[in-house]
Design a protein around this motif. Structure first.
Motif, PDB file in Angstrom:
ATOM      1  N   PRO A 127       0.814  -1.214   0.000  1.00 31.91           N
ATOM      2  CA  PRO A 127       0.000   0.000   0.000  1.00 31.91           C
ATOM      3  C   PRO A 127       0.849   1.266   0.000  1.00 31.91           C
ATOM      4  O   PRO A 127       2.001   1.252   0.416  1.00 31.91           O
ATOM      5  CB  PRO A 127      -0.794  -0.115   1.307  1.00 31.91           C
ATOM      6  N   GLY A 128       0.241   2.336  -0.461  1.00 33.00           N
ATOM      7  CA  GLY A 128       0.903   3.635  -0.393  1.00 33.00           C
ATOM      8  C   GLY A 128       1.545   4.054  -1.691  1.00 33.00           C
ATOM      9  O   GLY A 128       1.461   3.378  -2.713  1.00 33.00           O
ATOM     10  N   ASN A 129       2.206   5.191  -1.621  1.00 29.69           N
ATOM     11  CA  ASN A 129       2.906   5.775  -2.758  1.00 29.69           C
ATOM     12  C   ASN A 129       4.387   5.431  -2.688  1.00 29.69           C
ATOM     13  O   ASN A 129       5.010   5.596  -1.635  1.00 29.69           O
ATOM     14  CB  ASN A 129       2.750   7.304  -2.739  1.00 29.69           C
ATOM     15  N   HIS A 130       4.946   4.990  -3.815  1.00 25.20           N
ATOM     16  CA  HIS A 130       6.383   4.697  -3.851  1.00 25.20           C
ATOM     17  C   HIS A 130       7.145   6.016  -3.678  1.00 25.20           C
ATOM     18  O   HIS A 130       6.913   6.969  -4.407  1.00 25.20           O
ATOM     19  CB  HIS A 130       6.751   4.028  -5.170  1.00 25.20           C
ATOM     20  N   VAL A 131       8.053   6.066  -2.681  1.00 27.91           N
ATOM     21  CA  VAL A 131       8.765   7.309  -2.392  1.00 27.91           C
ATOM     22  C   VAL A 131      10.286   7.187  -2.484  1.00 27.91           C
ATOM     23  O   VAL A 131      10.982   8.197  -2.548  1.00 27.91           O
ATOM     24  CB  VAL A 131       8.384   7.875  -0.996  1.00 27.91           C
ATOM     25  N   SER A 132      10.806   5.950  -2.484  1.00 30.22           N
ATOM     26  CA  SER A 132      12.259   5.818  -2.469  1.00 30.22           C
ATOM     27  C   SER A 132      12.684   4.409  -2.858  1.00 30.22           C
ATOM     28  O   SER A 132      11.967   3.442  -2.601  1.00 30.22           O
ATOM     29  CB  SER A 132      12.790   6.136  -1.067  1.00 30.22           C
ATOM     30  N   THR A 133      13.876   4.340  -3.456  1.00 36.26           N
ATOM     31  CA  THR A 133      14.513   3.062  -3.772  1.00 36.26           C
ATOM     32  C   THR A 133      15.968   3.173  -3.365  1.00 36.26           C
ATOM     33  O   THR A 133      16.629   4.165  -3.682  1.00 36.26           O
ATOM     34  CB  THR A 133      14.420   2.757  -5.283  1.00 36.26           C
ATOM     35  N   LEU A 134      16.462   2.170  -2.644  1.00 31.32           N
ATOM     36  CA  LEU A 134      17.855   2.168  -2.197  1.00 31.32           C
ATOM     37  C   LEU A 134      18.449   0.788  -2.469  1.00 31.32           C
ATOM     38  O   LEU A 134      17.858  -0.222  -2.101  1.00 31.32           O
ATOM     39  CB  LEU A 134      17.942   2.489  -0.706  1.00 31.32           C
ATOM     40  N   ALA A 166       2.511  15.312   2.490  1.00 32.33           N
ATOM     41  CA  ALA A 166       2.251  15.473   1.060  1.00 32.33           C
ATOM     42  C   ALA A 166       2.585  14.202   0.271  1.00 32.33           C
ATOM     43  O   ALA A 166       1.987  13.971  -0.800  1.00 32.33           O
ATOM     44  CB  ALA A 166       3.064  16.644   0.514  1.00 32.33           C
ATOM     45  N   LEU A 167       3.488  13.376   0.785  1.00 29.54           N
ATOM     46  CA  LEU A 167       3.888  12.146   0.087  1.00 29.54           C
ATOM     47  C   LEU A 167       3.003  10.964   0.450  1.00 29.54           C
ATOM     48  O   LEU A 167       3.047   9.923  -0.222  1.00 29.54           O
ATOM     49  CB  LEU A 167       5.338  11.816   0.414  1.00 29.54           C
ATOM     50  N   ALA A 168       2.220  11.097   1.504  1.00 32.42           N
ATOM     51  CA  ALA A 168       1.391   9.983   1.994  1.00 32.42           C
ATOM     52  C   ALA A 168       0.271   9.665   1.024  1.00 32.42           C
ATOM     53  O   ALA A 168      -0.192  10.520   0.262  1.00 32.42           O
ATOM     54  CB  ALA A 168       0.816  10.331   3.369  1.00 32.42           C
TER      55      ALA A 168
END
Length: 136
Positions: A4-11, A131-133
């Motif tokens: 669930p949710g918005n993709h915000v980061s990849t590491l 805002a990213l949620a």
């Protein structure tokens, strides 16, 4: 499972030899370290919650589902997702996948509470994170 949710980061990170346990695979705590590093790197990229700041993240709940054995050598990708935001909290999810094959090793969750370091209490979640949620 769909995260669930918005993709915000990849590491992308490398499993170290010393991350393995007596059974010859990554110790379960290593998965949580990967999730932690991804979260902290993501927050730092946004310029929020650094150790010198008056407020920052604390984790009040975390979990992981271990789906596939992780062994050395391996390069993994941690995908981070921001889901529901509360007044002082944010639900985050992680997926740990093999960088070469895309095999899914683990899914994780952490509830972040924004914390006032001097008052030692929760405080309003930064607007940057809100805002990213996910809205759902």
């Amino acid at each position: 499972m769909t995260v669930p949710g918005n993709h915000v980061s990849t590491l992308t990170m490398t499993l170290r030899w010393g991350d393995m346990d007596a059974y010859g695979h990554a110790n379960n705590t290593v998965y949580f370290r990967f999730f932690e590093e991804a979260r902290i790197t993501w927050l730092a990229s946004l310029g929020v919650g650094g150790p010198e700041e008056p407020t920052g993240p604390v984790i009040i709940k975390t979990s992981a589902t271990f789906l596939k054995e992780l062994t050395h050598p391996a390069t993994v990708v941690v995908e981070t997702y921001a889901d529901k935001a509360g007044t002082t909290s944010l639900d985050t999810y992680h997926r740990l996948v093999d960088a070469d094959t895309g095999a899914l090793y683990s899914e994780g969750y952490a509830k972040i509470v924004w914390f006032d370091r001097s008052a030692r209490t929760s405080t309003a979640l930064p607007d940057t994170l809100r805002a990213l949620a996910s809205s759902g």
